[in-house]
Design a protein around this motif. Structure first.
Motif, PDB file in Angstrom:
ATOM      1  N   LYS A   1      93.751  15.918  21.390  1.00  0.00           N
ATOM      2  CA  LYS A   1      94.902  16.800  21.158  1.00  0.00           C
ATOM      3  C   LYS A   1      94.775  17.382  19.762  1.00  0.00           C
TER       4      LYS A   1
ATOM      5  N   ASP B   1      87.136  20.066  25.567  1.00  0.00           N
ATOM      6  CA  ASP B   1      88.452  20.377  26.135  1.00  0.00           C
ATOM      7  C   ASP B   1      89.505  19.673  25.312  1.00  0.00           C
ATOM      8  N   TYR B   2      90.579  20.404  25.003  1.00  0.00           N
ATOM      9  CA  TYR B   2      91.625  19.751  24.220  1.00  0.00           C
ATOM     10  C   TYR B   2      92.970  20.373  24.542  1.00  0.00           C
ATOM     11  N   GLU B   3      94.021  19.637  24.203  1.00  0.00           N
ATOM     12  CA  GLU B   3      95.379  20.131  24.395  1.00  0.00           C
ATOM     13  C   GLU B   3      95.886  20.622  23.042  1.00  0.00           C
TER      14      GLU B   3
END
Lengths: 232, 230
Positions: B7, B30-32
């Motif tokens: 994140k 991939d990240y939030e």
């Protein structure tokens, strides 16, 4: 590259220079030490560090490396086979070590500089409180990083031990001059013991200057600044 | 560990956040993205960065990492897939770290001065310092790139990310002060680099347009003025 062509431009009272001296000793690197006389700056220093014109500068095979924490990492990476790594191998622990070293340099140690200049008692008291609060944070960091061992780096001296430990001479000098105990066993017992251990370590004890000598240097600098201010 | 949830607490207008986004993109992570309202910071931010209470904070496998330069190095160390962000040679690494620190601590703060300075003479003095800094960075670019297109060589690296993340604010500064800072007569290498770096896959769509940043700044200054007059 031969270790004999390693030079360190430094000044003995500088904690930033002390860091590099400690690391070179830890890694058993032979080097030529070139004391820079204050306040003059040699041609070699100005040529090697044109951006900041400051010590320490490590010159390795004619290539200059500047900024103490960058030099420490450089030595750790080049002489990576000499003794344990200074930075933790785990990336998260490594990020933590870098974080706290930057906190010490950018936030905590500048409080000591302010304290020295502070004139009023109220200002001094506020700064002492800030310094003490910072040390409490560093005590927590010590407990987390050391994981029950002797140093921030674990069993052996590491990056963060060097970053904070290099200031111990000046911290003691500050305690003597202000008459206030900064490293207090009732508030930061872990750090107090760590400090004693660090200062008496073979690699460190001949590098860190005695607080009394640092006080003399400080008085000399203050006298010079006063003379310069009154003569203009 | 590399597969755990990532994140990023941030605000799009922050160049410090942008640099982490570029690094994450470069490594195809991939990240939030958790958008923070900097005027009303979330509990998560305050808990994750209690010392500075600032963005960016990277949270990886529930562990927070703070300070953009260290986050970028952390990403490079955990995700060892290519491209490498830091050079492999220790001297080149030291050089990259040196220039990143110079950019952050000495050079970019001049933009804050530029915004606050009063009077043409004082403004010209600050502009001169900014340009002198760019001339130093031009020399650094020539040395580090070794004839390639980025500080990092063929692919973008540490200094590209650190300096590149400021380009939105550099352009905003040029507009607001009506002055050319990146000048092809003085720093031709950097002018070409600046055009190139933000078109790179990892960086495009990350750094906001200067007009967007000028709006953000105006809103912030109005809010500050209001707060200080209460």
């Amino acid at each position: 590259m031969a270790t004999s062509d390693v030079k360190l431009l430094g000044a003995w009272p500088s904690p930033y220079v002390n860091r590099v001296q400690i690391v070179l000793k830890l890694k058993s690197v032979d080097y030529e030490y070139m004391e820079q006389s204050f306040p003059g700056k040699s041609e070699l220093l100005l040529k090697s560090n044109p951006v900041y014109k400051k010590i320490p500068v490590l010159i390795h095979g004619d290539k200059p490396i500047c900024e103490s924490l960058i030099i420490v990492q450089y030595i750790d990476e080049v002489w990576n086979k000499n003794g344990p790594s200074l930075l933790p191998s785990d990336p998260y622990d490594c990020a933590m070590a870098r974080f706290w070293a930057a906190y010490i340099d950018d936030k905590w140690f500048p409080i000591m500089g302010e304290l020295r200049k502070a004139q009023e008692e109220e200002a001094k008291a506020t700064l002492i409180k800030q310094a003490a609060e910072g040390l409490v944070l560093l005590e927590e960091a010590f407990l987390k990083c050391s994981k029950g061992k002797d140093y921030f780096g674990g069993e052996s001296i590491g990056y963060l031990d060097i970053a904070l430990g290099s200031f111990l001479g000046w911290i003691k000098a500050g305690e003597i001059m202000s008459g206030v105990k900064l490293l207090d066993e009732t508030k930061t017992p872990g750090l107090v013991q760590w400090a004693q251990r660090f200062c008496s370590n073979d690699v460190v004890k001949d590098v860190l200057p005695e607080p009394e000598k640092l006080i003399e240097v400080l008085k000399m600098i203050q006298a010079r600044l006063k003379a310069a201010a009154t003569s203009t | 560990m590399a597969t755990s949830v990532v994140k990023l607490l941030g605000a799009q207008s922050s160049p410090y956040v942008n640099r982490v986004q570029i690094a994450l993109n470069l490594k195809s992570i991939d990240y939030e993205f958790i958008n923070e309202n900097l005027a009303a910071k979330s509990d998560l931010l305050l808990k994750s960065n209690p010392i500075y209470k600032k963005v960016p904070v990277l949270i990886h496998a529930d562990k927070p990492i703070c300070e953009s330069l260290f986050i970028v190095e952390y990403i490079d160390e955990v995700w060892t897939n290519s491209p490498s962000i830091l050079p492999s040679d220790p001297y080149d690494r030291a050089t990259a770290r040196f220039w990143a620190a110079y950019i952050d601590i000495k050079w970019f703060p001049l933009f804050g001065e530029l915004r606050q300075v009063k009077g043409e003479e004082a403004k010209a003095a600050v502009v001169e310092k900014i340009v002198e800094g760019l001339v130093l960075l031009e020399e650094a670019f020539v040395k580090c790139s070794k004839g390639e297109v980025y500080f990092g060589g063929e692919s973008i690296g540490y200094v590209d990310i650190i300096l590149g993340s400021y380009l939105g604010w550099v352009k905003a500064g040029e507009i607001m002060a009506s002055v050319k800072l990146l000048d092809e007569t003085k720093t031709p290498g950097l002018v070409g680099w600046a055009e190139r770096v933000l078109l790179n896959d990892a960086a495009k769509d990350v750094v906001p347009e200067p007009q967007v940043l000028i709006e953000v700044l105006n809103k912030f200054m109005m809010a500050s003025a209001k707060a200080s007059s209460n």
